[in-house]
Design an enzyme around this catalytic site. Sequence first.
Site, PDB file in Angstrom:
ATOM      1  N   LYS A   5     -56.475  75.174 -30.257  1.00  0.00           N
ATOM      2  CA  LYS A   5     -55.594  75.357 -29.104  1.00  0.00           C
ATOM      3  C   LYS A   5     -55.218  76.841 -28.947  1.00  0.00           C
ATOM      4  O   LYS A   5     -55.484  77.646 -29.842  1.00  0.00           O
ATOM      5  CB  LYS A   5     -54.340  74.490 -29.300  1.00  0.00           C
ATOM      6  CG  LYS A   5     -54.655  72.979 -29.327  1.00  0.00           C
ATOM      7  CD  LYS A   5     -53.387  72.149 -29.516  1.00  0.00           C
ATOM      8  CE  LYS A   5     -53.688  70.663 -29.438  1.00  0.00           C
ATOM      9  NZ  LYS A   5     -52.453  69.835 -29.579  1.00  0.00           N
ATOM     10  N   TYR A  46     -55.908  65.204 -21.101  1.00  0.00           N
ATOM     11  CA  TYR A  46     -54.726  64.501 -21.612  1.00  0.00           C
ATOM     12  C   TYR A  46     -54.240  63.423 -20.635  1.00  0.00           C
ATOM     13  O   TYR A  46     -53.044  63.101 -20.620  1.00  0.00           O
ATOM     14  CB  TYR A  46     -53.601  65.503 -21.890  1.00  0.00           C
ATOM     15  CG  TYR A  46     -53.750  66.276 -23.187  1.00  0.00           C
ATOM     16  CD1 TYR A  46     -53.893  65.610 -24.415  1.00  0.00           C
ATOM     17  CD2 TYR A  46     -53.713  67.670 -23.201  1.00  0.00           C
ATOM     18  CE1 TYR A  46     -54.012  66.318 -25.615  1.00  0.00           C
ATOM     19  CE2 TYR A  46     -53.824  68.387 -24.404  1.00  0.00           C
ATOM     20  CZ  TYR A  46     -53.973  67.700 -25.598  1.00  0.00           C
ATOM     21  OH  TYR A  46     -54.071  68.394 -26.782  1.00  0.00           O
ATOM     22  N   ASN A  94     -49.137  72.828 -32.334  1.00  0.00           N
ATOM     23  CA  ASN A  94     -49.812  72.264 -33.506  1.00  0.00           C
ATOM     24  C   ASN A  94     -51.281  72.666 -33.635  1.00  0.00           C
ATOM     25  O   ASN A  94     -52.051  72.011 -34.331  1.00  0.00           O
ATOM     26  CB  ASN A  94     -49.586  70.747 -33.597  1.00  0.00           C
ATOM     27  CG  ASN A  94     -50.219  69.990 -32.446  1.00  0.00           C
ATOM     28  OD1 ASN A  94     -50.812  70.586 -31.551  1.00  0.00           O
ATOM     29  ND2 ASN A  94     -50.106  68.674 -32.475  1.00  0.00           N
ATOM     30  N   HIS A 119     -56.720  70.241 -31.736  1.00  0.00           N
ATOM     31  CA  HIS A 119     -56.919  68.893 -31.183  1.00  0.00           C
ATOM     32  C   HIS A 119     -58.099  68.239 -31.878  1.00  0.00           C
ATOM     33  O   HIS A 119     -59.080  68.905 -32.203  1.00  0.00           O
ATOM     34  CB  HIS A 119     -57.228  68.974 -29.677  1.00  0.00           C
ATOM     35  CG  HIS A 119     -57.725  67.667 -29.137  1.00  0.00           C
ATOM     36  ND1 HIS A 119     -56.874  66.640 -28.758  1.00  0.00           N
ATOM     37  CD2 HIS A 119     -58.984  67.180 -28.969  1.00  0.00           C
ATOM     38  CE1 HIS A 119     -57.592  65.607 -28.372  1.00  0.00           C
ATOM     39  NE2 HIS A 119     -58.879  65.902 -28.491  1.00  0.00           N
ATOM     40  N   GLU A 127     -64.220  63.141 -24.153  1.00  0.00           N
ATOM     41  CA  GLU A 127     -63.838  64.550 -24.278  1.00  0.00           C
ATOM     42  C   GLU A 127     -65.065  65.462 -24.355  1.00  0.00           C
ATOM     43  O   GLU A 127     -65.090  66.534 -23.743  1.00  0.00           O
ATOM     44  CB  GLU A 127     -62.932  64.712 -25.510  1.00  0.00           C
ATOM     45  CG  GLU A 127     -61.580  64.034 -25.282  1.00  0.00           C
ATOM     46  CD  GLU A 127     -60.754  63.805 -26.544  1.00  0.00           C
ATOM     47  OE1 GLU A 127     -61.184  64.245 -27.642  1.00  0.00           O
ATOM     48  OE2 GLU A 127     -59.678  63.186 -26.445  1.00  0.00           O
TER      49      GLU A 127
HETATM   50  P1  DAT Z   1     -52.760  64.206 -31.233  1.00  0.00           P
HETATM   51  O1  DAT Z   1     -52.935  65.610 -30.742  1.00  0.00           O
HETATM   52  O2  DAT Z   1     -52.438  64.167 -32.702  1.00  0.00           O
HETATM   53  O3  DAT Z   1     -53.916  63.308 -30.876  1.00  0.00           O
HETATM   54  P2  DAT Z   1     -51.299  62.942 -29.047  1.00  0.00           P
HETATM   55  O4  DAT Z   1     -52.632  62.646 -28.459  1.00  0.00           O
HETATM   56  O5  DAT Z   1     -50.323  61.820 -29.170  1.00  0.00           O
HETATM   57  O6  DAT Z   1     -51.466  63.598 -30.514  1.00  0.00           O
HETATM   58  O7  DAT Z   1     -50.575  64.094 -28.218  1.00  0.00           O
HETATM   59  C1  DAT Z   1     -51.328  65.190 -27.732  1.00  0.00           C
HETATM   60  C2  DAT Z   1     -50.536  66.444 -27.930  1.00  0.00           C
HETATM   61  O8  DAT Z   1     -49.330  66.379 -27.170  1.00  0.00           O
HETATM   62  C3  DAT Z   1     -50.081  66.697 -29.377  1.00  0.00           C
HETATM   63  O9  DAT Z   1     -51.077  67.316 -30.159  1.00  0.00           O
HETATM   64  C4  DAT Z   1     -48.895  67.579 -29.175  1.00  0.00           C
HETATM   65  C5  DAT Z   1     -48.295  67.050 -27.864  1.00  0.00           C
HETATM   66  N1  DAT Z   1     -47.220  66.097 -28.162  1.00  0.00           N
HETATM   67  C6  DAT Z   1     -47.369  64.842 -28.613  1.00  0.00           C
HETATM   68  N2  DAT Z   1     -46.175  64.239 -28.781  1.00  0.00           N
HETATM   69  C7  DAT Z   1     -45.261  65.168 -28.443  1.00  0.00           C
HETATM   70  C8  DAT Z   1     -43.846  65.182 -28.408  1.00  0.00           C
HETATM   71  N3  DAT Z   1     -43.128  64.111 -28.751  1.00  0.00           N
HETATM   72  N4  DAT Z   1     -43.235  66.332 -28.010  1.00  0.00           N
HETATM   73  C9  DAT Z   1     -43.954  67.402 -27.642  1.00  0.00           C
HETATM   74  N5  DAT Z   1     -45.292  67.462 -27.651  1.00  0.00           N
HETATM   75  C10 DAT Z   1     -45.936  66.360 -28.044  1.00  0.00           C
HETATM   76 MG    MG Z   2     -54.569  62.633 -29.064  1.00  0.00          MG
END
Ligand code: DAT
Ligand code: MG
Length: 153
Positions: free
Chosen positions: A13, A53, A116, A119, A130
């Site tokens: 990212k 997303y 974080n 991805h 994706e």
């Molecule tokens: P991942 O990236 O582990 O697959 P995800 O698909 O649930 O997790 O979410 C995509 C991204 O969105 C994640 O890497 C960071 C952001 N995100 C997820 N939950 C969040 C939250 N509660 N607050 C802020 N950002 C969040």
């Molecule tokens: Mg995800």
Amino acid sequence: MAEQRERTFIMVKPDGVQRGLVGEIIQRFEKKGFKLVALKFTWPSEELLQNHYSDLASRPFFPGLVKYMSSGPVVPMVWEGLNVVKTGRQMLGATNPADSLPGTIRGDLCIQVGRNIIHGSDSVESANKEIGLWFTEKEVVGWTPAAENWVYE
Ligand code: DAT
Ligand code: MG
């Protein structure tokens, strides 16, 4: 064997790029034994990220997520190998770095969920979506590493 050709979509990212962590992240997948089959350096549009997303479109953090993800260049990649989707997720660690174990990429290299750094696809189906979104068929390269028979029995 077909199982060894499972593919996942991994992306450094914008914060990972800005913090100079691209090499470290690639190295972890290389050292594990996974095979790199596609990689690019690109500044993604908001439209591409909204699509990437789309499952999260109704979440309150979605606008901020798209803004952050489109704030600079990223490094999308495709990695191939046995169970690479699941193992890749384990290598990343939990979504929230506060819950990511030491030894994982997020556990070792970042602190907050909104920064974080990496991805990784959560299923083979998401990986296929994706990969198709970020790469053309021609950009995903089939090849045989010289060490393949030393990685798989
Ligand atoms: P991942 O990236 O582990 O697959 P995800 O698909 O649930 O997790 O979410 C995509 C991204 O969105 C994640 O890497 C960071 C952001 N995100 C997820 N939950 C969040 C939250 N509660 N607050 C802020 N950002 C969040
Ligand atoms: Mg995800």
